[in-house]
Design an enzyme around this catalytic site. Structure first.
Site, PDB file in Angstrom:
ATOM      1  N   GLY A 239       0.836  -1.211   0.000  1.00 59.05           N
ATOM      2  CA  GLY A 239       0.000   0.000   0.000  1.00 59.05           C
ATOM      3  C   GLY A 239       0.862   1.249   0.000  1.00 59.05           C
TER       4      GLY A 239
ATOM      5  N   ARG B 226       1.123  -5.103  -5.838  1.00 55.99           N
ATOM      6  CA  ARG B 226       1.254  -6.362  -5.106  1.00 55.99           C
ATOM      7  C   ARG B 226       1.543  -7.402  -6.185  1.00 55.99           C
ATOM      8  NH1 ARG B 226      -0.535  -4.700   0.117  1.00 55.99           N
ATOM      9  NH2 ARG B 226      -2.152  -3.128  -0.060  1.00 55.99           N
TER      10      ARG B 226
ATOM     11  N   ASP C 141       5.345  -4.892   6.057  1.00 56.72           N
ATOM     12  CA  ASP C 141       6.000  -6.139   6.462  1.00 56.72           C
ATOM     13  C   ASP C 141       5.951  -7.223   5.384  1.00 56.72           C
ATOM     14  OD1 ASP C 141       3.323  -6.464   6.807  1.00 56.72           O
ATOM     15  OD2 ASP C 141       3.441  -7.287   8.840  1.00 56.72           O
ATOM     16  N   GLY C 142       4.903  -7.216   4.550  1.00 58.46           N
ATOM     17  CA  GLY C 142       4.850  -8.179   3.442  1.00 58.46           C
ATOM     18  C   GLY C 142       6.005  -7.947   2.487  1.00 58.46           C
TER      19      GLY C 142
ATOM     20  N   THR D 221       4.011   2.867   5.658  1.00 53.95           N
ATOM     21  CA  THR D 221       2.597   2.500   5.825  1.00 53.95           C
ATOM     22  C   THR D 221       1.984   3.483   6.814  1.00 53.95           C
ATOM     23  OG1 THR D 221       1.077   0.904   6.824  1.00 53.95           O
ATOM     24  CG2 THR D 221       3.361   0.706   7.475  1.00 53.95           C
ATOM     25  N   ILE D 222       0.710   3.824   6.605  1.00 49.12           N
ATOM     26  CA  ILE D 222       0.097   4.788   7.539  1.00 49.12           C
ATOM     27  C   ILE D 222      -0.269   4.138   8.870  1.00 49.12           C
ATOM     28  CG2 ILE D 222      -0.826   6.222   5.670  1.00 49.12           C
ATOM     29  CD1 ILE D 222      -3.643   5.091   6.434  1.00 49.12           C
ATOM     30  N   ASP D 223      -0.278   2.792   8.915  1.00 52.91           N
ATOM     31  CA  ASP D 223      -0.818   2.099  10.098  1.00 52.91           C
ATOM     32  C   ASP D 223       0.095   2.111  11.320  1.00 52.91           C
ATOM     33  OD1 ASP D 223      -2.924   1.467   8.441  1.00 52.91           O
ATOM     34  OD2 ASP D 223      -2.114  -0.493   7.888  1.00 52.91           O
TER      35      ASP D 223
ATOM     36  N   ASP E 270       2.313  -0.006  12.126  1.00 52.33           N
ATOM     37  CA  ASP E 270       2.254  -1.344  12.720  1.00 52.33           C
ATOM     38  C   ASP E 270       3.550  -2.134  12.500  1.00 52.33           C
ATOM     39  OD1 ASP E 270       1.977  -1.592  10.004  1.00 52.33           O
ATOM     40  OD2 ASP E 270       0.315  -3.010  10.053  1.00 52.33           O
TER      41      ASP E 270
ATOM     42  N   ARG F  62     -17.452  16.893  13.495  1.00 47.74           N
ATOM     43  CA  ARG F  62     -17.939  17.407  14.783  1.00 47.74           C
ATOM     44  C   ARG F  62     -18.861  18.609  14.586  1.00 47.74           C
ATOM     45  NH1 ARG F  62     -17.189  16.581  19.825  1.00 47.74           N
ATOM     46  NH2 ARG F  62     -15.336  15.295  19.742  1.00 47.74           N
TER      47      ARG F  62
ATOM     48  N   ARG G 157     -26.042  14.753  17.155  1.00 49.46           N
ATOM     49  CA  ARG G 157     -25.820  13.434  16.590  1.00 49.46           C
ATOM     50  C   ARG G 157     -24.686  12.689  17.290  1.00 49.46           C
ATOM     51  NH1 ARG G 157     -26.690  15.123  10.326  1.00 49.46           N
ATOM     52  NH2 ARG G 157     -28.886  14.645  10.313  1.00 49.46           N
TER      53      ARG G 157
ATOM     54  N   MET H 160      -8.549   3.899   9.486  1.00 51.42           N
ATOM     55  CA  MET H 160      -7.708   2.756   9.082  1.00 51.42           C
ATOM     56  C   MET H 160      -6.783   2.320  10.223  1.00 51.42           C
ATOM     57  SD  MET H 160      -6.649   3.368   5.131  1.00 51.42           S
ATOM     58  CE  MET H 160      -7.755   2.853   3.824  1.00 51.42           C
TER      59      MET H 160
ATOM     60  N   ARG I 176      -5.776  -1.380  10.154  1.00 48.89           N
ATOM     61  CA  ARG I 176      -5.806  -2.851  10.114  1.00 48.89           C
ATOM     62  C   ARG I 176      -5.984  -3.433  11.515  1.00 48.89           C
ATOM     63  NH1 ARG I 176      -1.438  -4.516   5.686  1.00 48.89           N
ATOM     64  NH2 ARG I 176      -0.234  -3.125   6.974  1.00 48.89           N
TER      65      ARG I 176
ATOM     66  N   GLY J 222     -10.879  14.877  20.217  1.00 51.25           N
ATOM     67  CA  GLY J 222     -11.808  15.009  21.343  1.00 51.25           C
ATOM     68  C   GLY J 222     -12.920  13.976  21.343  1.00 51.25           C
TER      69      GLY J 222
ATOM     70  N   GLU K  29     -15.346  10.909  22.385  1.00 45.55           N
ATOM     71  CA  GLU K  29     -15.876  10.452  23.679  1.00 45.55           C
ATOM     72  C   GLU K  29     -15.414   9.035  23.974  1.00 45.55           C
ATOM     73  OE1 GLU K  29     -17.801  12.720  21.845  1.00 45.55           O
ATOM     74  OE2 GLU K  29     -17.107  13.971  23.484  1.00 45.55           O
TER      75      GLU K  29
ATOM     76  N   GLN L 113      -7.484   8.659   3.753  1.00 46.82           N
ATOM     77  CA  GLN L 113      -6.480   8.700   4.821  1.00 46.82           C
ATOM     78  C   GLN L 113      -5.066   8.420   4.311  1.00 46.82           C
ATOM     79  OE1 GLN L 113      -8.230   6.556   8.529  1.00 46.82           O
ATOM     80  NE2 GLN L 113      -9.478   5.948   6.806  1.00 46.82           N
TER      81      GLN L 113
END
Ligand code: ATP
Length: 328
Positions: A15, A76, A107-108, A130-132, A134, A159, A167, A174, A176, A190, A192, A260
Site C-alpha cells: 500500500g 502487489r 512487512d509483506g 505504511t500509515i498504520d 504497525d 464534529r 448526533r 484505518m 488494520r 476530542g 468520547e 487517509q
C-alpha cells in the site's frame, strides 16, 4: 566508507503512504552524494521481475518531496511469491549491474526482500512505509503522521455537523489490526470513546459510557473506531446496536477510507523520509544488509528485517489513560 556497491535500486511496494516520494528522493540524492548510480524500479516487485527500471539522478527527483503517493507506483506481485519470479528478478538486477535494493513498504514487502536475500545473498534494506504504524523497530512509519493530521481534520469537520444536530457519529479509521491511528486521532479530535482492537470495551459498556456522557451534559458525541476493532462485527452493526439501546440520539456512521492514505506529506514525514533514505543507503555502502531503518528515541537505528517482520508493536498505555481521563 566502503564503496563496493556501485548501483542501488529503489522500489515502493504494498500500500502507498505519504512520504514515499520523499524517501525515494532521499535514496536517489544520497546515492548521487556518494557518486554511485541509482535506478528506480516501477510497480514494486512486479517491475523488478520485468526489469522495468529507470536511471534516476539528483534532478530526476525534483519537485516530489511534497507529493503524496509514489512516482514509482506500487503493486502487489503474485509472481514474486514464487521462486521462479524471484529468480527472474535477480537476473534483472544482475544484468543491470545493481548491487543493493532498497524496499519502501510494509512487512509483506520486507518478507519478500528477506526471502530474496536468503535465496541469492542479494543485499536488501527496508524503509517502513505504511500509515498504520504497525511495524516493529520504529516509533513512526512513513505516512503515519500525515494520516493522523488528515483524519483529525476530517473529525473536526464531522464534529461541526454532529453538534449542530445532536448526533452521535461513529467514525471508522484505518489501522488494520492495530489501534495507533484511532487512539491518537481520538485524543486529538476530542472523541468520547475510542474503540481499538487491543482493548475490548464491550457493547454494554459502550452504551453505558455514552449514556453517562449524555447525562453529564454532552449533546453530541464522536466515537472513533479502528477498522480492526472486534466489538461490533462491523461499524454498521455497532450503529444498529446503539440505535436500539439508546434513545434520543441520531446515530450516523462515517467510514473515512482511502482518503487517509493520500495528500501531501507532513513536515514530520518529509524529514523522517529524508533521514531514512540517507540511513538506508549509507548503511548499505557500509556493508550492512537485511535491516530496516527506523526511528527510535529520535535516532536512526537499524533493526534486523527478521525482527521487524516478526515483532509486534504495542499500544501506548499512557495514551489510553489520557483518553479515558479526557472523556470525563
Ligand atoms: P501494506 O502494509 O500496505 O500491506 P505490505 O508490504 O505488507 O504493505 P503486501 O501486499 O503484504 O504489502 O506485500 C507486498 C508484496 O510483497 C506482495 O505483493 C509480494 O509481491 C511480496 N511478498 C509478500 N509476502 C511475500 C512472501 N512471503 N514471499 C515473497 N514475496 C512476498
Amino acid at each position: 566508507m566502503s564503496q563496493k556497491i556501485k548501483k542501488i535500486a529503489v522500489l515502493t511496494s504494498g500500500g502507498d503512504s505519504p512520504g514515499m516520494n520523499a524517501a525515494i528522493r532521499s535514496v536517489v540524492r544520497t546515492c548521487a552524494y556518494h557518486t554511485i548510480e541509482c535506478v528506480g524500479v516501477y510497480r514494486g516487485y512486479e517491475g523488478l521481475m520485468e526489469g522495468d527500471f529507470k536511471q534516476l539522478d539528483a534532478r530526476s527527483v525534483r519537485g516530489i518531496i511534497n507529493k503524496g503517493g509514489t512516482i514509482l507506483k506500487s503493486a502487489r506481485s503474485k509472481g514474486f511469491r514464487t521462486k521462479e519470479g524471484r529468480k527472474q528478478a535477480h537476473k534483472r538486477l544482475m544484468d543491470a549491474g545493481v548491487g543493493g535494493l532498497v524496499v519502501i513498504g510494509g512487512d509483506g514487502s520486507f518478507t519478500g526482500a528477506l526471502i530474496f536475500n536468503q535465496e541469492f545473498g542479494f543485499p536488501v534494506m527496508g524503509i517502513p512505509g505504511t500509515i498504520d504504524n504497525d511495524i516493529f523497530g520504529t516509533s513512526h512509519t512513513l505516512g503515519f503522521d500525515t494520516a493522523l493530521n488528515t483524519v483529525v481534520d476530517a473529525i473536526d469537520k464531522i464534529r461541526d455537523t454532529a453538534s449542530s444536530h445532536n448526533r452521535l457519529f461513529f467514525i471508522e479509521v484505518m489501522g488494520r489490526d492495530v489501534g495507533h491511528i484511532a487512539l491518537n486521532v481520538g485524543i486529538a479530535g476530542g472523541a468520547e470513546e475510542i474503540l481499538i482492537p487491543e482493548e475490548d470495551l464491550g457493547l454494554d459498556r459502550l452504551v453505558e459510557s455514552l449514556n453517562k456522557s449524555r447525562k453529564s451534559g454532552k449533546s453530541s458525541s464522536i466515537v472513533v473506531v479502528a477498522e480492526g476493532d472486534k466489538i461490533g462485527k462491523n461499524i454498521f452493526e455497532l450503529k444498529d446496536y446503539v440505535d436500539e439501546n439508546m434513545e434520543d440520539y441520531d446515530v450516523r456512521v462515517s467510514v473515512l477510507g482511502h482518503m487517509q492514505r493520500g495528500g501531501a506529506p507532513s513536515c514530520f514525514d518529509r524529514v523522517l523520509a529524508s533521514r531514512m533514505g540517507v540511513k538506508a543507503v549509507e548503511s548499505m555502502l557500509n556493508g550492512q544488509t537485511n535491516y530496516m531503518v527506523g526511528l527510535l528515541d529520535n535516532k536512526m537505528e537499524l533493526t534486523p528485517l527478521d525482527n521487524a517482520i516478526k515483532g509486534k508493536t504495542k499500544i501506548n498505555l499512557e495514551l489510553l489513560r489520557v483518553s479515558d481521563i479526557m472523556s470525563t
